[in-house]
Design an enzyme around this catalytic site. Structure first.
Site, PDB file in Angstrom:
ATOM      1  N   SER A 194      41.338  35.776  31.904  1.00  0.00           N
ATOM      2  CA  SER A 194      41.590  37.317  32.299  1.00  0.00           C
ATOM      3  C   SER A 194      41.911  37.136  30.832  1.00  0.00           C
ATOM      4  O   SER A 194      42.863  36.932  30.058  1.00  0.00           O
ATOM      5  CB  SER A 194      42.320  37.976  33.113  1.00  0.00           C
ATOM      6  N   CYS A 195      41.921  38.857  30.470  1.00  0.00           N
ATOM      7  CA  CYS A 195      42.124  39.295  28.991  1.00  0.00           C
ATOM      8  C   CYS A 195      43.694  38.871  28.996  1.00  0.00           C
ATOM      9  O   CYS A 195      44.195  38.507  28.034  1.00  0.00           O
ATOM     10  CB  CYS A 195      42.110  39.973  28.826  1.00  0.00           C
ATOM     11  N   THR A 196      44.966  38.989  29.808  1.00  0.00           N
ATOM     12  CA  THR A 196      45.952  39.200  30.040  1.00  0.00           C
ATOM     13  C   THR A 196      46.339  37.712  29.846  1.00  0.00           C
ATOM     14  O   THR A 196      47.215  36.649  29.657  1.00  0.00           O
ATOM     15  CB  THR A 196      46.591  39.645  30.607  1.00  0.00           C
TER      16      THR A 196
ATOM     17  N   THR B  59      48.294  42.490  40.160  1.00  0.00           N
ATOM     18  CA  THR B  59      47.598  42.105  39.079  1.00  0.00           C
ATOM     19  C   THR B  59      48.550  41.125  39.610  1.00  0.00           C
ATOM     20  O   THR B  59      48.723  40.190  40.343  1.00  0.00           O
ATOM     21  CB  THR B  59      48.594  41.878  37.746  1.00  0.00           C
ATOM     22  N   LYS B  60      47.519  39.552  39.388  1.00  0.00           N
ATOM     23  CA  LYS B  60      47.342  38.309  39.753  1.00  0.00           C
ATOM     24  C   LYS B  60      48.086  37.095  38.603  1.00  0.00           C
ATOM     25  O   LYS B  60      47.790  36.519  38.754  1.00  0.00           O
ATOM     26  CB  LYS B  60      45.953  37.368  40.786  1.00  0.00           C
TER      27      LYS B  60
ATOM     28  N   ARG C 216      32.288  47.144  29.498  1.00  0.00           N
ATOM     29  CA  ARG C 216      32.963  47.420  28.846  1.00  0.00           C
ATOM     30  C   ARG C 216      32.452  45.762  27.692  1.00  0.00           C
ATOM     31  O   ARG C 216      32.224  45.406  26.176  1.00  0.00           O
ATOM     32  CB  ARG C 216      33.996  47.664  28.720  1.00  0.00           C
ATOM     33  N   ILE C 217      33.279  45.149  28.638  1.00  0.00           N
ATOM     34  CA  ILE C 217      33.212  43.109  28.190  1.00  0.00           C
ATOM     35  C   ILE C 217      31.472  42.885  27.900  1.00  0.00           C
ATOM     36  O   ILE C 217      31.337  42.003  27.030  1.00  0.00           O
ATOM     37  CB  ILE C 217      33.333  42.769  29.278  1.00  0.00           C
TER      38      ILE C 217
ATOM     39  N   ARG D 235      46.025  54.279  42.077  1.00  0.00           N
ATOM     40  CA  ARG D 235      44.620  55.293  41.808  1.00  0.00           C
ATOM     41  C   ARG D 235      43.524  55.527  41.918  1.00  0.00           C
ATOM     42  O   ARG D 235      42.703  56.022  41.751  1.00  0.00           O
ATOM     43  CB  ARG D 235      43.725  53.275  41.495  1.00  0.00           C
TER      44      ARG D 235
ATOM     45  N   ARG E 259      48.795  50.449  34.313  1.00  0.00           N
ATOM     46  CA  ARG E 259      48.626  51.242  33.667  1.00  0.00           C
ATOM     47  C   ARG E 259      48.659  52.358  32.313  1.00  0.00           C
ATOM     48  O   ARG E 259      49.260  53.178  33.429  1.00  0.00           O
ATOM     49  CB  ARG E 259      46.894  51.534  34.133  1.00  0.00           C
TER      50      ARG E 259
END
Length: 338
Positions: A153-155, A212-213, A11-12, A199, A235
Site C-alpha cells: 500500500s502507499c502507507t 487500517t491493516k 486514481r492509481i 464512512r 481520513r
C-alpha cells in the site's frame, strides 16, 4: 521495452499512465492497453484534466478503439471478465491490476490464463501471492518464477523504509502509528449509506477514523517486526497527500540529531529517490506530485527519554505509489529475465 496493460483506470491507474509519460522510464515501459468499464470519452477527459495533478502535458485524443498519446496508440478495452482479455495476442508482459477489487491469487490468475506473463497488484493482497514488495527494502526477493506480486500500500511504502533504517541503526523494540490520510473515493460527498457507519458521513466535513491493516503490512515486509506495531488511521478533508505520525521505542539511546542524521544519510545513499528528507517548513500540499515513497520532516523529530522517538513522514499517496509500481515492475522483469 516491456509491454504492460492497466486493468482499472481509476486514481492509481491514471497516475501510473501519467508516471510513465512523465518519467525517464518511458523508454523501458510501453502501455499497450487499458481495460476499464467507463466510457472512452470519460477516460479521455480524466486523462487530460486532473484536479490533483493538473493537465496532461501531451496531447491526448481518441480514435474508434484507442487513446492516442503522442505517437502511441493505447488499445481501450471494456471487458468485465479478466479471463476474456486479449493479453496473449497483445504479448503483455505485466498487467498492472488497479481495480482495487481483484486482490487474491485466484482472481489474478485470470490475467495469467488470458496470456499475461505476470501481474502486479496496486494494493495489499492476500498472503497467497508470490511476493509483497516495498521497493527499496525487499525487491531482492523477486524470483523468475513469480507471476503474481503485490506492491503493498502507499502507507506501507511510506513507513517501512524508515522503520528499516531505524531498526538497522538503533534496533526498534515497538511502535505506534497514526496515518493522517486524505479522503478517498470510498467515502461520501454528503451523508449517505455505507457499511462502515463512520464512512456514511460527508468526507469534506469531518476527520473520520477508518480501519487500517498497516501494522500487519509492516509484518509482511519485515517479519521480525511481528506484534511490535499497532496502527490507527484517520481520513481528513484534503484530496491528496498523507502524513504519518510514527512513534517508535528504540533499544539504543539516541538524540534528535542522531536520528535525523541517520535518516538523512539513508536518503542520500541506498534510499535515494525513494525516501527524502527536508528541514523546510512545508505543509501537505507541498508534497503533491512528489515521486518519492516517503519524505521525513526533520523539523518535527522528537525524542523522549532517549528511547522514544516520534517522526512525521509525508507522501503523495497517489503519485509516489504509482512511481513505485513502475520500479517494481522493472524489477520483476529483471528477475524473470535473469
Amino acid at each position: 521495452m516491456i509491454r504492460v496493460a492497466i486493468n482499472g483506470y481509476g486514481r492509481i491507474g491514471r497516475s501510473i499512465l501519467r508516471a510513465v509519460y512523465e518519467s525517464a522510464k518511458r523508454d523501458r515501459i510501453q502501455i499497450v492497453a487499458i481495460n476499464e468499464l467507463a466510457k472512452p470519452e470519460a477516460m479521455l477527459h480524466l486523462t487530460q484534466y486532473d484536479t490533483t495533478h493538473g493537465r496532461f502535458h501531451t496531447q491526448v485524443k481518441l480514435d474508434e478503439q484507442h487513446m492516442i498519446i503522442g505517437d502511441d496508440a493505447i488499445k481501450l478495452l471494456h471487458e468485465p471478465n479478466p479471463a476474456n482479455l486479449p493479453w496473449q495476442e497483445m504479448d503483455i508482459d505485466i498487467v498492472f491490476e488497479a481495480t482495487g477489487v481483484i486482490n487474491d491469487r485466484q482472481a489474478c490468475e485470470a490475467h495469467i490464463e488470458a496470456g499475461a506473463r505476470q501481474v502486479l497488484i496496486s494494493h495489499p493482497s492476500s498472503s497467497d501471492v508470490d511476493a509483497t514488495i516495498v521497493y527499496g527494502v525487499n525487491q531482492d526477493l523477486l524470483k523468475a518464477e513469480h507471476t503474481i506480486v503485490s506492491n503493498a500500500s502507499c502507507t506501507t511504502n511510506c513507513i517501512v523504509p524508515v522503520i528499516d533504517v531505524l531498526d538497522r541503526h538503533f534496533q526498534v523494540k515497538s511502535g505506534a502509528i497514526t496515518t493522517i490520510h486524505s479522503a478517498m473515493n470510498d467515502q461520501q460527498v454528503i451523508d449517505a449509506y455505507h457499511d462502515d457507519l463512520r464512512r456514511t458521513r460527508a468526507a469534506g466535513q469531518s476527520i473520520i477514523p477508518v480501519d487500517t491493516k498497516l501494522a500487519r503490512g509492516i509484518e509482511r515486509i519485515l517479519p521480525h517486526m511481528k506484534d511490535k506495531f499497532e496502527a490507527i488511521s484517520v481520513r481528513v478533508p484534503t484530496i491528496n497527500v498523507t502524513a504519518i505520525d510514527l512513534s517508535v521505542t528504540l533499544d539504543k539511546r539516541v538524540d534528535i540529531e542522531q536520528v535525523n542524521r541517520v535518516l538523512k544519510q539513508a536518503t542520500e545513499g541506498s534510499f535515494s529517490g525513494v525516501v527524502g528528507y527536508t528541514n523546510e517548513p512545508l505543509v501537505s500540499c507541498d508534497f503533491n506530485h512528489d515521486p518519492r515513497s516517503s519524505i521525513v520532516d526533520g523539523t518535527q523529530t522528537r525524542v523522549s527519554d532517549g528511547h522514544l522517538v516520534k517522526l512525521l513522514l509525508w507522501c503523495d499517496n497517489e503519485w509516489g505509489f504509482a512511481n513505485r509500481m513502475l520500479d517494481t515492475s522493472l524489477e520483476m522483469i529483471k528477475a524473470r529475465r535473469a
